[in-house]
Every structure is written in structure tokens, then in C-alpha cells.
Design an enzyme around this catalytic site. Sequence first.
Site, PDB file in Angstrom:
ATOM      1  N   GLU A 198       1.530  -0.451  -5.071  1.00 35.37           N
ATOM      2  CA  GLU A 198       0.662   0.648  -5.483  1.00 35.37           C
ATOM      3  C   GLU A 198       1.532   1.894  -5.580  1.00 35.37           C
ATOM      4  O   GLU A 198       1.929   2.451  -4.556  1.00 35.37           O
ATOM      5  CB  GLU A 198      -0.451   0.857  -4.438  1.00 35.37           C
ATOM      6  CG  GLU A 198      -1.365   2.016  -4.792  1.00 35.37           C
ATOM      7  CD  GLU A 198      -2.142   2.559  -3.595  1.00 35.37           C
ATOM      8  OE1 GLU A 198      -3.258   3.034  -3.794  1.00 35.37           O
ATOM      9  OE2 GLU A 198      -1.622   2.542  -2.465  1.00 35.37           O
ATOM     10  N   HIS A 239       4.889   6.576  -0.968  1.00 40.51           N
ATOM     11  CA  HIS A 239       4.795   7.638   0.038  1.00 40.51           C
ATOM     12  C   HIS A 239       5.687   7.418   1.249  1.00 40.51           C
ATOM     13  O   HIS A 239       5.592   8.138   2.238  1.00 40.51           O
ATOM     14  CB  HIS A 239       3.340   7.802   0.483  1.00 40.51           C
ATOM     15  CG  HIS A 239       2.447   8.280  -0.614  1.00 40.51           C
ATOM     16  ND1 HIS A 239       2.583   9.533  -1.182  1.00 40.51           N
ATOM     17  CD2 HIS A 239       1.440   7.672  -1.283  1.00 40.51           C
ATOM     18  CE1 HIS A 239       1.675   9.676  -2.147  1.00 40.51           C
ATOM     19  NE2 HIS A 239       0.971   8.560  -2.234  1.00 40.51           N
ATOM     20  N   ASP A 289       0.834  -1.186   0.000  1.00 39.02           N
ATOM     21  CA  ASP A 289       0.000   0.000   0.000  1.00 39.02           C
ATOM     22  C   ASP A 289       0.882   1.254   0.000  1.00 39.02           C
ATOM     23  O   ASP A 289       1.904   1.301   0.676  1.00 39.02           O
ATOM     24  CB  ASP A 289      -0.885  -0.024   1.261  1.00 39.02           C
ATOM     25  CG  ASP A 289      -1.861   1.127   1.290  1.00 39.02           C
ATOM     26  OD1 ASP A 289      -2.697   1.218   0.378  1.00 39.02           O
ATOM     27  OD2 ASP A 289      -1.785   1.963   2.226  1.00 39.02           O
TER      28      ASP A 289
END
Length: 505
Positions: free
Chosen positions: A252, A219, A215
Site C-alpha cells: 500500500e 510511511h 500496510d
Amino acid sequence: MRIHVLIGCFCWLIFSQSAQSQDLWPRGVNYQIFVRSFCDSDNDGIGDIKGVISKLDYLKDLGINGIWLTPINVSPSYHKYDIVNYMDIDPEYGTVADVKKLLEEAHKRGMHVLMDLVVNHTSQLNPWFIESQKGKGNPYRDYYLWSDKDQKKDPKNWWPVDKKKGEPSDTIRYYGYFGSNMPDLNYDNPKVREEIIKIGNFWVKEVGVDGFRLDAAQHIYFEDEHDKSRLWWQQFRAEMEKTNKNFFMVGEVWNVDSIVAPYLKKGLHSVFNFDLAGTIIKSLKEEKGDSLLIKYQRIMKLYKEMDPAYVDATFLSNHDQNRIITELHSDKLKAKLAAAILLTLPGTPYIYYGEEIGMNGKKPDEQIREPFLWDAEASDKMRTKWIKSVYNPEGAIVPLKSQMVDNHSVYNCYKKLIHLRNRDEILRLGNITPIPVKAREILAYSRQYKGKTVYVIHNLSSKATEVDLSLLFKGKLTADYNNGSEMLNKGKILKMNPYSSVVLK
Ligand code: CA
């Protein structure tokens, strides 16, 4: 075991079946399960791991080779993308023993299981964060990102702490890219890296999952620090491969292709092709197929430069996007056409649960994650009830059980295409070459592998059309998949119905 003839035969059968399935993995067809909405085994209204186990035969029959489970770790939210305890399963969904059983049963069927690993951030209620808030000097302080001055990087996502939680100063803030309830972990802290590797090892080594869907993989660091995020995933992969050399991770990285590509360099085995998904939907909406392959080939070239063996994770929509059939105005023909495009392109397709029965869904998020319809409501013992269906009310969608006996259902279209792909290595592993056609509503390409070729033609428009095959191919071709076209003039002309597809050999 080898001594006993009968057992020997049995073992050979198992071996030959798993050898065949091993051949597909990781390049078979995958299925994304939003666990809460999929199948409820104990009638508490919430989908669970035992429910997933009870549907493995369904998935096997559909032709599925890999399963991606959305997060199942302990979490306060319904979606569980904010974890409180990474080493256990949320009691709503089951236990670690249930997951072990799921893996055993999946592996027995030649299927693989990917767990969602949500380690960019934790829940605000994670014990690490509770400690971290207690102020400087706490051993968990640097597990998260804190600042006592105005931040230039992503200034809108720095959050103040409630004074009751222990933080004494009004000016001190912590970073949470996805909001104040999801504080980001600090990967400059070696202890955080150790913890995450420990978590990875627990699931890969102790429990035996086949890999992770990562996930928010981009980031881990700030937006201008993709290289640092990328290097972290390299490190994580190397650590996991010490335990299982076949360990697999699909990330992702929801960004443009030039940002995504470097993540493939010795890092992620696979990334979700968001660009392609968007382009397929755009082509279907505009009823023009001419730009799809140009864009796709540009992406492929870029990614293959990073890793020639990389695995492209293709999909139409996932748990963060409006469902594909809703994007296509609930037109079943278009849904079948979308499936035919996805399942004849290169890559490893991921089907979002419910897509195969044409389930609808539009944001907000809960409404793209509605209960799967196994049977008519009155007799559906396994349907989850945690949320009221807005987009899939009774009568709007034909449940699976009825679709299974209807040869023209969306379900049977998916099943035919998945099985075609599973038995044809050209579709699974072959290159792709556009076939130039003048009509913009026609999307045509050939796939080649080991000197063999198949031809795929789609009519993206609402009008019937004719394609002169004699201009494109020599020799007689037969259809391996045909959803609405017929050969005329001794096979020279292909008459295509609106929104139809054909695979020719
Ligand atoms: Ca349940």
C-alpha cells in the site's frame, strides 16, 4: 506413491490442477477478506479463520486465485491495524494452527494467501512500546522515535506520554503518523529490522504464508525519505526470498505515481494502483471514458521502467474507501460496468469482499466493513453480527444465496468475468492499446498477447448508442462476454444498451 496406479493418477490430477493454478499466480484474480465481517464459524458474531476455511470452495468456484486477509495478529482494536503480538493470532479469529489449516486447504485448491503485515507502527499496548516509555536507557527505548525538542518533520504527529507510564518529562514526545495509539517503529535501529525480519520469517517459513500485503509501506520513514523506506523493503524482500523464492509482496503506497514507481525497483513486487481506481470511478461518474487509458498508460510506462515484470494490483475500492457501488449511487448496471472494466484491464485485480454481491458502504470505516450477506437473515448461520448494518440492511441487498440462482445478478456478472479472465491469457497477460472512437462515452481498447487479440468496448453513458465496428475491425467477431448489446447489420454495427460492456474475439 508412484508404484500404486490409482494413487499415481490421483497425484497427476492434483499436479495438473496446481500446475494450472501456479500459472495464474501471482497474476490471477484476488479477493480481500476483512476477516471480522466475512464468515462466523462458531456463532459468536465475529468472523474468524475457520469461517474463511469454510468459504474456500465458494471462492474457488468464483474463480479466485489469491486471498488477502486483513490483519489477524493480536490487537486491541476491531480492525487490528495496531498489533500487540505479531507472533500469534488474535483469539477472536482463531489460532496459528487454524492459519496453518487455512493455508493447507487453500493450497490444495490452488489458491494463495497473503497476510496483512502492519509494521510501520505497533499498538500503543505492544510490550515493546510499554518498555520504550520507561525512559532513556531502556533496551526498547530506541524501538520507537522519541524527541525532546520541537520537531520540524511532521510536527502535528508527535505525542506526549502519560506520566504514569514512566516518562518523566513533559517535553519528551514520541512519533505516531496514524495517531497517538499507533506509535511508529524506528527503522534506523538495526534491532527493529531484526525483529521484523524474524516476524516475516515466522509467517513465511514456519507457517507458510505465500506473502504479505504491506500496510502503510511508504510511511516507514518520513515523507521526504521515500528512498530509505524503499531500501528497507528491498532488504526485507531479500531476507524473505532466502526462505521462499516465490515469496510475494504487494504494497500500500497511497500516493501519486511518481512517488510510487521507485518502490518497484527491486523492492515491492506489486503496488495497489490507487490512481487507476480513482480514474475508473471518475470516468464512471462523468460517463466519459476518453481520459482513462491516457492516464493508465502513463502510469504503466513509469512503472515498467522500474521493473518490466512488475505486477499491477488493480482494484475498485478497499477497506479504507467508500464501496464502489455506493460511489455509483447503488446502480447495479454501473456496478457491473465497473467490474467489466476492472476485469478486462491488465494487472491483477483485487475484489473487496462483498463487492461481488453489490454491497453498499460509506465512511466512517466501520460502515464500509459490514457483515457479508450469505443468506436471508433468518437462515444465515454464518453472518457476522459484530456491527449493525447501516448500508446493507435486510431487504436492501439480495444475499449471495439468491444471487447465485439469478443469472442477471451482480454476483453472476463477477463470476462470468473472472472465469473469462482465468481462461483467457490475453486478458490476463496481454498488452493494452486504446481504440480511438469519437464518442467520449465509449471506452474501447484491444488486448494483445502472443499475436492474438481481443477487443473490449464499454458504453459509459445512460443512453443507448451504436458503434460502427466495420470502421474499427476487419473480419467477423464473436462476443466472449456481452452484457447488454446486440450486433446489427451482419455484425457491422454494435448496438449498446446504457452502461453495457462487450468483449469481442
Ligand atoms: Ca466467530
